[in-house]
Write an enzyme that holds these catalytic residues in place. Structure first.
Site, PDB file in Angstrom:
ATOM      1  N   ASN A 172      -0.479  -7.404   5.817  1.00  0.00           N
ATOM      2  CA  ASN A 172      -0.852  -8.665   6.484  1.00  0.00           C
ATOM      3  C   ASN A 172      -0.480  -8.668   7.969  1.00  0.00           C
ATOM      4  OD1 ASN A 172      -0.158 -12.253   6.169  1.00  0.00           O
ATOM      5  ND2 ASN A 172      -2.093 -11.268   6.561  1.00  0.00           N
TER       6      ASN A 172
ATOM      7  N   ASP B 182      -7.008   1.606   6.147  1.00  0.00           N
ATOM      8  CA  ASP B 182      -5.715   1.190   6.700  1.00  0.00           C
ATOM      9  C   ASP B 182      -5.511   1.870   8.062  1.00  0.00           C
ATOM     10  OD1 ASP B 182      -3.081   0.748   7.289  1.00  0.00           O
ATOM     11  OD2 ASP B 182      -2.334   1.270   5.296  1.00  0.00           O
TER      12      ASP B 182
ATOM     13  N   CYS C 240      -2.338  -6.062  10.058  1.00  0.00           N
ATOM     14  CA  CYS C 240      -3.456  -5.396  10.747  1.00  0.00           C
ATOM     15  C   CYS C 240      -4.813  -5.924  10.256  1.00  0.00           C
ATOM     16  CB  CYS C 240      -3.401  -3.874  10.547  1.00  0.00           C
ATOM     17  SG  CYS C 240      -1.918  -3.102  11.217  1.00  0.00           S
ATOM     18  N   ARG C 241      -5.229  -5.523   9.061  1.00  0.00           N
ATOM     19  CA  ARG C 241      -6.608  -5.812   8.621  1.00  0.00           C
ATOM     20  C   ARG C 241      -6.839  -7.273   8.246  1.00  0.00           C
ATOM     21  NH1 ARG C 241      -6.570  -1.318   4.141  1.00  0.00           N
ATOM     22  NH2 ARG C 241      -4.388  -2.026   4.210  1.00  0.00           N
ATOM     23  N   SER C 242      -5.998  -7.825   7.366  1.00  0.00           N
ATOM     24  CA  SER C 242      -6.317  -9.183   6.896  1.00  0.00           C
ATOM     25  C   SER C 242      -6.143 -10.261   7.968  1.00  0.00           C
ATOM     26  CB  SER C 242      -5.578  -9.530   5.593  1.00  0.00           C
ATOM     27  OG  SER C 242      -4.191  -9.488   5.746  1.00  0.00           O
TER      28      SER C 242
ATOM     29  N   CYS D 196      -4.691  -7.678   2.583  1.00  0.00           N
ATOM     30  CA  CYS D 196      -4.503  -6.235   2.791  1.00  0.00           C
ATOM     31  C   CYS D 196      -3.096  -5.884   2.318  1.00  0.00           C
ATOM     32  CB  CYS D 196      -4.742  -5.847   4.252  1.00  0.00           C
ATOM     33  SG  CYS D 196      -3.616  -6.622   5.429  1.00  0.00           S
TER      34      CYS D 196
HETATM   35  P1  4NP Z   1      -2.411  -3.723   6.934  1.00  0.00           P
HETATM   36  O1  4NP Z   1      -1.760  -2.388   7.553  1.00  0.00           O
HETATM   37  O2  4NP Z   1      -2.320  -3.573   5.434  1.00  0.00           O
HETATM   38  O3  4NP Z   1      -3.816  -3.667   7.414  1.00  0.00           O
HETATM   39  O4  4NP Z   1      -1.611  -4.881   7.478  1.00  0.00           O
HETATM   40  C1  4NP Z   1      -0.490  -1.925   7.200  1.00  0.00           C
HETATM   41  C2  4NP Z   1       0.630  -2.480   7.775  1.00  0.00           C
HETATM   42  C3  4NP Z   1       1.874  -2.004   7.464  1.00  0.00           C
HETATM   43  C4  4NP Z   1       1.999  -0.952   6.557  1.00  0.00           C
HETATM   44  C5  4NP Z   1       0.881  -0.395   5.980  1.00  0.00           C
HETATM   45  C6  4NP Z   1      -0.372  -0.898   6.293  1.00  0.00           C
HETATM   46  N1  4NP Z   1       3.294  -0.424   6.260  1.00  0.00           N
HETATM   47  O5  4NP Z   1       3.364   0.577   5.528  1.00  0.00           O
HETATM   48  O6  4NP Z   1       4.286  -0.992   6.713  1.00  0.00           O
END
Ligand code: 4NP
Length: 162
Positions: A13, A127, A15-17, A10
């Site tokens: 790294n 996201d 939340c989703r992955s 994702c």
């Molecule tokens: P992820 O979510 O891609 O599912 O881990 C996010 C985590 C952090 C950010 C964006 C999405 N950020 O902008 O910091």
């Protein structure tokens, strides 16, 4: 027997992955296939390298029986490609970023995770970072469906190969 190597990717790294990594590991364990798989996750971005998953992701995962506490964020890079048979992107932007770093001789599969789940009307795992609790809940549901479908696909391919 060689392991099947699966990487979930994702943006951050956190939340989703990591959720996908933990859900898939749990399902593979329950399917009695843990020794057949090497499972990892990474992010295309570098902001959260070395950090634990987002507390909201950890909490929602825990409520559904998944443990994210041991996972640490890292950034995906070109050297990951030869190490994995499957690289699953959570959304189109992740997929585009991965395609941009994909070596010409990559022999594995790079695809959207939800492409595994033909019953899902949604193609991307949204996201959840800037949203509320519902988003984290939806992430788990979408990932569970896709992981079930991928495990079914894997079992079918093993059966037709034997
Ligand atoms: P992820 O979510 O891609 O599912 O881990 C996010 C985590 C952090 C950010 C964006 C999405 N950020 O902008 O910091």
């Amino acid at each position: 027997m060689e392991q099947v190597r699966v990487l979930f990717v994702c943006l951050g790294n956190i939340c989703r992955s990591p959720t996908a990594e933990a859900v898939f590991r749990d399902k593979i364990y329950k399917a009695g296939l843990l020794d057949r798989f090497y499972i990892d996750s990474a992010g295309t971005g570098d902001w959260h390298i070395g950090r634990s998953p987002d507390p909201r992701a950890k909490q929602h995962a825990a409520e559904s029986g998944y443990d994210l506490s041991a996972l640490i964020a890292r950034q995906v890079n070109e050297a990951d490609f030869p190490c994995f048979d499957y690289i699953f992107a959570m959304d189109q932007q992740n997929l585009m970023d991965l395609k941009a770093m994909q070596p010409a001789d990559f022999g594995g599969q790079l695809r959207l995770l939800l492409d595994c789940d033909s019953s899902s009307e949604v193609r991307e795992v949204p996201d959840p970072y800037y949203g509320g609790s519902d988003g984290f809940h939806q992430v788990i549901q979408l990932i569970e469906g896709a992981c079930d479908s991928f495990i079914e696909e894997f079992r079918d391919s093993r059966q037709s190969a034997s």
